[in-house]
Scaffold this motif. Structure first.
Motif, PDB file in Angstrom:
ATOM      1  N   TYR A  69       0.826  -1.198   0.000  1.00 41.95           N
ATOM      2  CA  TYR A  69       0.000   0.000   0.000  1.00 41.95           C
ATOM      3  C   TYR A  69       0.867   1.257   0.000  1.00 41.95           C
ATOM      4  CZ  TYR A  69      -3.922  -3.121   1.055  1.00 41.95           C
ATOM      5  OH  TYR A  69      -4.875  -4.115   1.002  1.00 41.95           O
ATOM      6  N   THR A  70       0.219   2.407  -0.053  1.00 47.48           N
ATOM      7  CA  THR A  70       0.914   3.691  -0.222  1.00 47.48           C
ATOM      8  C   THR A  70       2.015   3.911   0.803  1.00 47.48           C
ATOM      9  OG1 THR A  70      -0.986   4.750  -1.280  1.00 47.48           O
ATOM     10  CG2 THR A  70       0.606   6.194  -0.188  1.00 47.48           C
ATOM     11  N   GLN A 114      -3.534   7.779  -1.019  1.00 50.33           N
ATOM     12  CA  GLN A 114      -4.549   7.124  -0.192  1.00 50.33           C
ATOM     13  C   GLN A 114      -3.962   5.882   0.462  1.00 50.33           C
ATOM     14  OE1 GLN A 114      -5.518   7.504  -3.703  1.00 50.33           O
ATOM     15  NE2 GLN A 114      -7.237   8.917  -3.658  1.00 50.33           N
ATOM     16  N   GLN A 115      -4.312   5.665   1.725  1.00 50.22           N
ATOM     17  CA  GLN A 115      -3.816   4.512   2.472  1.00 50.22           C
ATOM     18  C   GLN A 115      -5.001   3.660   2.914  1.00 50.22           C
ATOM     19  OE1 GLN A 115      -0.956   3.192   2.979  1.00 50.22           O
ATOM     20  NE2 GLN A 115      -1.304   1.790   4.676  1.00 50.22           N
ATOM     21  N   ARG A 126      -8.378   3.686   8.537  1.00 53.52           N
ATOM     22  CA  ARG A 126      -8.083   4.423   7.305  1.00 53.52           C
ATOM     23  C   ARG A 126      -9.310   4.588   6.404  1.00 53.52           C
ATOM     24  NH1 ARG A 126      -3.100   6.969   7.814  1.00 53.52           N
ATOM     25  NH2 ARG A 126      -1.603   5.533   8.750  1.00 53.52           N
ATOM     26  N   ASN A 127     -10.471   4.138   6.890  1.00 52.00           N
ATOM     27  CA  ASN A 127     -11.724   4.226   6.129  1.00 52.00           C
ATOM     28  C   ASN A 127     -11.589   3.556   4.762  1.00 52.00           C
ATOM     29  OD1 ASN A 127     -14.458   4.959   6.047  1.00 52.00           O
ATOM     30  ND2 ASN A 127     -14.027   6.802   4.864  1.00 52.00           N
ATOM     31  N   PHE A 128     -10.826   2.447   4.722  1.00 48.80           N
ATOM     32  CA  PHE A 128     -10.653   1.641   3.517  1.00 48.80           C
ATOM     33  C   PHE A 128     -10.106   2.450   2.334  1.00 48.80           C
ATOM     34  CE2 PHE A 128     -13.828  -0.299   6.199  1.00 48.80           C
ATOM     35  CZ  PHE A 128     -13.469  -1.631   6.221  1.00 48.80           C
ATOM     36  N   GLY A 129      -9.346   3.495   2.640  1.00 47.37           N
ATOM     37  CA  GLY A 129      -8.747   4.307   1.577  1.00 47.37           C
ATOM     38  C   GLY A 129      -9.718   5.258   0.904  1.00 47.37           C
ATOM     39  N   MET A 130     -10.903   5.442   1.510  1.00 52.87           N
ATOM     40  CA  MET A 130     -11.902   6.356   0.935  1.00 52.87           C
ATOM     41  C   MET A 130     -11.849   7.693   1.672  1.00 52.87           C
ATOM     42  SD  MET A 130     -15.169   3.836   0.238  1.00 52.87           S
ATOM     43  CE  MET A 130     -15.368   3.380   1.963  1.00 52.87           C
ATOM     44  N   ALA A 131     -11.280   8.691   1.023  1.00 50.58           N
ATOM     45  CA  ALA A 131     -11.057   9.981   1.668  1.00 50.58           C
ATOM     46  C   ALA A 131     -12.332  10.823   1.733  1.00 50.58           C
ATOM     47  CB  ALA A 131      -9.975  10.754   0.932  1.00 50.58           C
TER      48      ALA A 131
END
Length: 317
Positions: A69-70, A114-115, A126-131
């Protein structure tokens, strides 16, 4: 190692090879030739599977839980020099969007991405990478800071989309993404974008406008996910494979349509099979791109970027 459904023949052969080696260790039986035959068949099977992946299988690989991941890219590429920065100076810090300063090959960069998180607890964190909007506003704050000090920007894209919750819409999700696209189109420093996993919808575009846009081989980039497309067109997720083919979302499709600049090759089996090689390849592409961009004046940089995006979607009847 976790295996996807189409990788099960590989798992079976790897299990056979492991048992064969174990028999050789625990007995006096010479199993060298047998092991070599299994290894040969395993290599052939891997090549056959990974060289003929469907669009849906590439989508599955882009979501593989072992895929880097990022944050792993950033910490590895910067050799521990990464200094994370927080907050949008307006609402709060969004954990789905990370960013900060770091050095790659002796050159300072502003790194943003996004992480998703590496386990269930971290994915929730990390909210599943949803910013949320504050995530995109944080990214823009960091990009404007980079512009102020003449620091080039690198973005790592890996998101199933921007967060679609009511609170995100109330805080201006659409405006935040649109503002980022507008500001990135005229940012006066080089921007290099790398799609390392999923590149879905406006969530990806919010940090996806750049002078160079690269996709890793087993990633996808589209206005909508195959599942969502299937649910809209066929009222069911059962046609996601068909939707993936129709969307033309693979790296090969994107390069062919000139929507990305280049495809970064991955090790056989995907980025997670050989992370060290993947990181080294990504680093090489980033530094080569920076060498091409660093001597351009700000006016040339912005003009070229504007021209690049203005030409997208042009066609003749």
């Amino acid at each position: 190692m976790e295996y996807l459904d189409f990788e099960l023949p590989i798992k079976e052969l790897e299990d056979q090879l492991e048992k064969c080696e174990l028999i050789g260790q625990e007995s006096n039986v010479d199993v060298t030739n047998t092991c070599k035959q299994i290894e040969k068949k395993l290599e052939e099977t891997k090549k056959k599977i990974y060289k003929n992946l469907t669009a849906w299988q590439r989508v599955q690989l882009s979501r593989h839980p072992n895929r880097p991941y990022t944050l792993e890219y950033i910490t590895t590429l910067t050799d521990g020099t990464f200094l994370e920065l927080f907050g949008d100076r307006n609402f709060k810090d969004d954990k789905a969007m990370i960013g900060g300063l770091g050095k790659i090959g002796g050159q300072s960069f502003m790194l943003i991405g996004q992480q998703k998180g590496i386990n269930t607890k971290m994915r929730q964190y990390r909210n599943f990478g949803m910013a949320n909007p504050e995530g995109y506003r944080k990214a823009l704050r960091l990009m404007k800071m980079a512009e102020k000090f003449g620091i080039p920007v690198i973005t790592f894209i890996d998101t199933p989309g921007a967060y679609p919750g009511m609170e995100a819409e109330e805080r201006g999700q659409g405006e935040a993404i649109a503002r980022n696209i507008f500001e990135m189109s005229r940012l006066q420093v080089p921007i290099i974008c790398v799609i390392i996993g999923e590149g879905a919808s406006g969530g990806a575009l919010g940090i996806g406008v750049g002078d160079r846009v690269f996709m890793l081989e087993n990633t996808w980039y589209s206005v909508i996910s195959p599942e969502s497309c299937s649910s809209i067109l066929w009222k069911s997720w059962d046609f996601k494979e068909k939707a993936a083919e129709a969307l033309k979302l693979t790296s090969t499709d994107m390069k062919k349509q000139k929507l990305v600049d280049d495809v970064i090759p991955e090790p056989l089996g995907g980025a997670h099979y050989d992370k060290a090689t993947t990181f080294a390849t990504v680093k090489e592409y980033i530094l080569n791109a920076f060498q091409e961009l660093k001597d351009l004046s700000t006016s040339e940089l912005v003009a070229n970027r504007m021209d690049k995006y203005s030409k997208m979607g042009e066609f003749k009847e």
